[in-house]
Design a protein around this motif. Structure first.
Motif, mmCIF file in Angstrom:
data_model
loop_
_atom_site.group_PDB
_atom_site.id
_atom_site.type_symbol
_atom_site.label_atom_id
_atom_site.label_comp_id
_atom_site.label_asym_id
_atom_site.label_seq_id
_atom_site.Cartn_x
_atom_site.Cartn_y
_atom_site.Cartn_z
ATOM 1 N N ILE A 125 -10.215 -5.229 28.954
ATOM 2 C CA ILE A 125 -10.349 -3.908 29.561
ATOM 3 C C ILE A 125 -11.354 -3.128 28.728
ATOM 4 C CG2 ILE A 125 -9.175 -1.759 30.161
ATOM 5 C CD1 ILE A 125 -6.545 -3.376 30.142
ATOM 6 N N VAL A 126 -12.349 -2.527 29.363
ATOM 7 C CA VAL A 126 -13.349 -1.722 28.648
ATOM 8 C C VAL A 126 -13.266 -0.283 29.135
ATOM 9 C CG1 VAL A 126 -15.807 -1.338 28.228
ATOM 10 C CG2 VAL A 126 -14.891 -3.664 28.211
ATOM 11 N N HIS A 127 -13.209 0.640 28.165
ATOM 12 C CA HIS A 127 -13.126 2.078 28.446
ATOM 13 C C HIS A 127 -14.222 2.763 27.647
ATOM 14 C CE1 HIS A 127 -10.349 5.913 28.200
ATOM 15 N NE2 HIS A 127 -11.514 6.151 28.797
ATOM 16 N N GLY A 128 -15.231 3.268 28.340
ATOM 17 C CA GLY A 128 -16.342 3.935 27.669
ATOM 18 C C GLY A 128 -16.290 5.429 27.896
ATOM 19 N N ALA A 129 -16.053 6.201 26.832
ATOM 20 C CA ALA A 129 -15.983 7.665 26.946
ATOM 21 C C ALA A 129 -15.894 8.247 25.545
ATOM 22 C CB ALA A 129 -14.767 8.099 27.765
ATOM 23 N N MET A 130 -16.307 9.504 25.410
ATOM 24 C CA MET A 130 -16.101 10.194 24.143
ATOM 25 C C MET A 130 -14.607 10.291 23.852
ATOM 26 S SD MET A 130 -18.944 13.244 24.001
ATOM 27 C CE MET A 130 -18.514 13.582 22.285
ATOM 28 N N LEU A 131 -14.250 10.217 22.587
ATOM 29 C CA LEU A 131 -12.834 10.253 22.211
ATOM 30 C C LEU A 131 -12.359 11.691 22.138
ATOM 31 C CD1 LEU A 131 -12.730 7.405 19.531
ATOM 32 C CD2 LEU A 131 -12.800 7.282 22.031
ATOM 33 N N ARG A 132 -12.113 12.241 23.332
ATOM 34 C CA ARG A 132 -11.590 13.595 23.468
ATOM 35 C C ARG A 132 -10.351 13.537 24.350
ATOM 36 N NH1 ARG A 132 -17.194 15.672 25.009
ATOM 37 N NH2 ARG A 132 -16.271 15.773 27.090
ATOM 38 N N GLY A 133 -9.493 14.538 24.209
ATOM 39 C CA GLY A 133 -8.203 14.526 24.882
ATOM 40 C C GLY A 133 -8.282 14.337 26.379
ATOM 41 N N GLU A 134 -9.270 14.959 27.024
ATOM 42 C CA GLU A 134 -9.325 14.908 28.485
ATOM 43 C C GLU A 134 -9.713 13.533 29.031
ATOM 44 O OE1 GLU A 134 -13.476 16.488 27.350
ATOM 45 O OE2 GLU A 134 -11.422 16.640 26.609
ATOM 46 N N LYS A 135 -10.168 12.639 28.148
ATOM 47 C CA LYS A 135 -10.609 11.313 28.603
ATOM 48 C C LYS A 135 -9.455 10.337 28.786
ATOM 49 C CE LYS A 135 -14.942 12.437 28.765
ATOM 50 N NZ LYS A 135 -15.671 12.528 30.043
ATOM 51 N N GLY A 136 -8.236 10.729 28.390
ATOM 52 C CA GLY A 136 -7.052 9.961 28.754
ATOM 53 C C GLY A 136 -6.720 8.762 27.876
ATOM 54 N N HIS A 137 -7.369 8.630 26.713
ATOM 55 C CA HIS A 137 -7.089 7.469 25.866
ATOM 56 C C HIS A 137 -5.621 7.416 25.432
ATOM 57 C CE1 HIS A 137 -11.481 8.109 25.293
ATOM 58 N NE2 HIS A 137 -11.522 6.797 25.188
ATOM 59 N N LEU A 138 -5.099 8.560 25.004
ATOM 60 C CA LEU A 138 -3.745 8.586 24.451
ATOM 61 C C LEU A 138 -2.720 8.148 25.495
ATOM 62 C CD1 LEU A 138 -2.446 9.325 21.716
ATOM 63 C CD2 LEU A 138 -1.977 11.594 22.661
ATOM 64 N N PRO A 162 -9.480 6.614 32.714
ATOM 65 C CA PRO A 162 -8.192 7.275 32.992
ATOM 66 C C PRO A 162 -8.178 8.745 32.607
ATOM 67 C CG PRO A 162 -8.055 6.069 30.947
ATOM 68 C CD PRO A 162 -9.469 5.872 31.449
ATOM 69 N N SER A 163 -9.222 9.466 32.954
ATOM 70 C CA SER A 163 -9.373 10.862 32.531
ATOM 71 C C SER A 163 -8.324 11.771 33.160
ATOM 72 C CB SER A 163 -10.763 11.373 32.907
ATOM 73 O OG SER A 163 -11.779 10.615 32.286
ATOM 74 N N ALA A 195 -10.172 4.276 38.150
ATOM 75 C CA ALA A 195 -10.412 5.604 37.587
ATOM 76 C C ALA A 195 -9.399 6.589 38.149
ATOM 77 C CB ALA A 195 -11.833 6.069 37.903
ATOM 78 N N SER A 196 -9.144 7.627 37.386
ATOM 79 C CA SER A 196 -8.173 8.644 37.814
ATOM 80 C C SER A 196 -8.670 9.405 39.037
ATOM 81 C CB SER A 196 -7.923 9.644 36.680
ATOM 82 O OG SER A 196 -7.292 9.044 35.586
ATOM 83 N N ARG A 197 -7.741 9.734 39.909
ATOM 84 C CA ARG A 197 -8.076 10.543 41.081
ATOM 85 C C ARG A 197 -8.026 12.023 40.666
ATOM 86 N NH1 ARG A 197 -7.662 9.372 46.647
ATOM 87 N NH2 ARG A 197 -6.389 7.515 46.229
ATOM 88 N N LEU A 214 -8.610 4.238 42.876
ATOM 89 C CA LEU A 214 -8.383 5.593 42.387
ATOM 90 C C LEU A 214 -6.889 5.731 42.102
ATOM 91 C CD1 LEU A 214 -10.674 7.500 44.897
ATOM 92 C CD2 LEU A 214 -11.026 7.322 42.423
ATOM 93 N N VAL A 215 -6.578 6.223 40.904
ATOM 94 C CA VAL A 215 -5.200 6.207 40.421
ATOM 95 C C VAL A 215 -4.737 7.628 40.125
ATOM 96 C CG1 VAL A 215 -3.628 5.223 38.710
ATOM 97 C CG2 VAL A 215 -5.722 3.975 39.344
ATOM 98 N N GLU A 216 -3.535 7.971 40.563
ATOM 99 C CA GLU A 216 -2.973 9.281 40.221
ATOM 100 C C GLU A 216 -2.767 9.364 38.706
ATOM 101 O OE1 GLU A 216 -2.762 11.631 42.412
ATOM 102 O OE2 GLU A 216 -3.320 10.254 44.049
ATOM 103 N N ASP A 217 -3.001 10.534 38.162
ATOM 104 C CA ASP A 217 -3.022 10.715 36.711
ATOM 105 C C ASP A 217 -1.609 10.834 36.124
ATOM 106 O OD1 ASP A 217 -3.887 11.208 34.103
ATOM 107 O OD2 ASP A 217 -4.081 13.365 34.455
#
Length: 368
Positions: A193-206, A271-272, A293-295, A311-314
């Motif tokens: 699984i690859v997730h490319g995004a800045m490591l900020r809260g809104e990007k959904g990593h946690l 998963p933002s 990706a999040s809807r 598209l996935v519910e958050d």
């Protein structure tokens, strides 16, 4: 050859900054003269230095930095650009003030463009109606969010979808992965699984780490590669340790270009929690990588559910179900991936983006 200024006060290098660099590159190909104004030690400045982009360094210390205002004014007088494109908070105010002074003193035409990629809370109508001639948003979702303030003049807010250099993406697919990334991948079976995004809260990593921890119970060979950097890294590393999933999670840092990493991905995810549009899932669809990706926000403008991706519910439970289905149905996901390339090429090419931008600037100059 028309000149155009781009201002960026951020020290980071994310989707917004890459978009500026892509626009500058395309305009240069069309014999325009783009200039980048940014902080000396910013990451966008470092990247520009390797790309031979005309770069002018400014302190950009605050929204009313006098030194930056007069420096921009001097360059406006010297170069006489047709437009100035503003982005982050500090540079937007500084650039607009400089351009307003320039127009007032010298009776010159210069289109003041604001590129707005996010909006926390209710927008202030004064700046949108008075500081900028037009504000471009990357999605209809964000435009509608701005126009919730009924005092903002609707014609001053326009949608300009971001443009990707698909030829560059195609060419970089042949590049090798960084050695440290390849070394981690070697010996692991996947799926990846690859997730490319800045490591900020809104990007959904946690949140996704909780999803991933649950998935490992059924899919123990699953691997999660996090590409990017940012203020949340330490917190995320701690969470990985707490969940005891260290062997299956890899923090790759900034991988540029990210294309070689996406090429080895079985699934690409975004998963933002909040996303005005998102770029990563556009790039993954072009590369025909099965994408989830999040809807949320503008993401539904970039994908077609059960046609080019999922598209996935958050919510954690929805992501668990969607990921489990995707892993259990690789052929269907691959078909979705195959459908994505044509969809994004038509809607998000840099040619379409710059054609619109140039047309808008030319119409402004002819009508004023």
């Amino acid at each position: 050859m028309p000149a155009i200024f781009f201002l960026e006060s951020s020290n980071n290098l994310g989707g917004q900054e890459y978009q500026i660099l892509t626009q500058i590159s395309e305009l240069h190909k069309r014999s325009w003269q783009p200039y980048l104004f940014c902080r000396k030690n910013s990451k966008i400045s470092q990247f520009a230095a390797h790309s031979e982009i005309r770069t002018i360094h400014l302190p950009l210390r605050n929204a009313l930095d006098i030194k930056s205002i007069f420096s921009i004014l001097r360059h406006l007088i010297k170069i006489n650009p047709v437009a100035i494109v503003l982005h982050s908070g500090h540079d937007a105010n500084i650039g607009a003030i400089s351009a307003k002074i320039y127009r007032l003193l010298f009776k010159k035409k210069v289109l003041i463009i604001r590129s707005r990629t996010y909006q926390p809370g209710m927008p202030n109508s004064f700046s949108y109606n008075n500081l900028f001639d037009v504000t471009f948003t990357p999605s209809e979702y964000l435009r509608e969010k701005l126009l919730k303030n009924k005092l903002i003049v609707p014609s001053r807010i326009r949608v300009l979808y971001p443009g990707l250099d698909f030829q560059r993406i195609h060419d970089s697919a042949a590049d090798n992965l960084p050695e440290y990334v390849q070394a981690w991948i070697n010996g692991k079976e996947g799926p990846f699984i690859v997730h490319g995004a800045m490591l900020r809260g809104e990007k959904g990593h946690l949140q996704f780490l909780k999803v991933f921890s649950h998935l490992l119970k059924k899919w123990p060979r699953l691997q999660y590669i996090i590409a990017g950097d940012g203020p949340e890294r330490q917190r995320l590393e701690h969470e990985v340790s707490q969940l005891k999933i260290d062997q299956n999670v890899f923090f790759a840092g900034v991988v540029n270009p990210i294309v070689p990493l996406l090429k080895i991905a079985d699934l690409a995810i975004l998963p933002s929690h909040h996303e005005p549009l998102g770029m990563f899932q556009i790039e993954s669809q072009y590369l025909q990588v099965p994408t989830l990706a999040s809807r949320v926000g503008g993401i539904p403008e970039t994908m077609e559910h059960h046609k080019t991706g999922l598209l996935v519910e958050d919510r954690v439970i929805n992501w668990i179900d969607a990921m489990d289905w995707a892993l259990a149905n690789p052929l269907k996901m691959r078909n979705y991936g195959n459908n994505g390339k044509e969809f994004v090429m038509e809607k998000f090419s840099i040619k379409t983006n710059i054609d619109f931008l140039i047309h808008f600037i030319e119409n402004y100059n002819h009508s004023n």
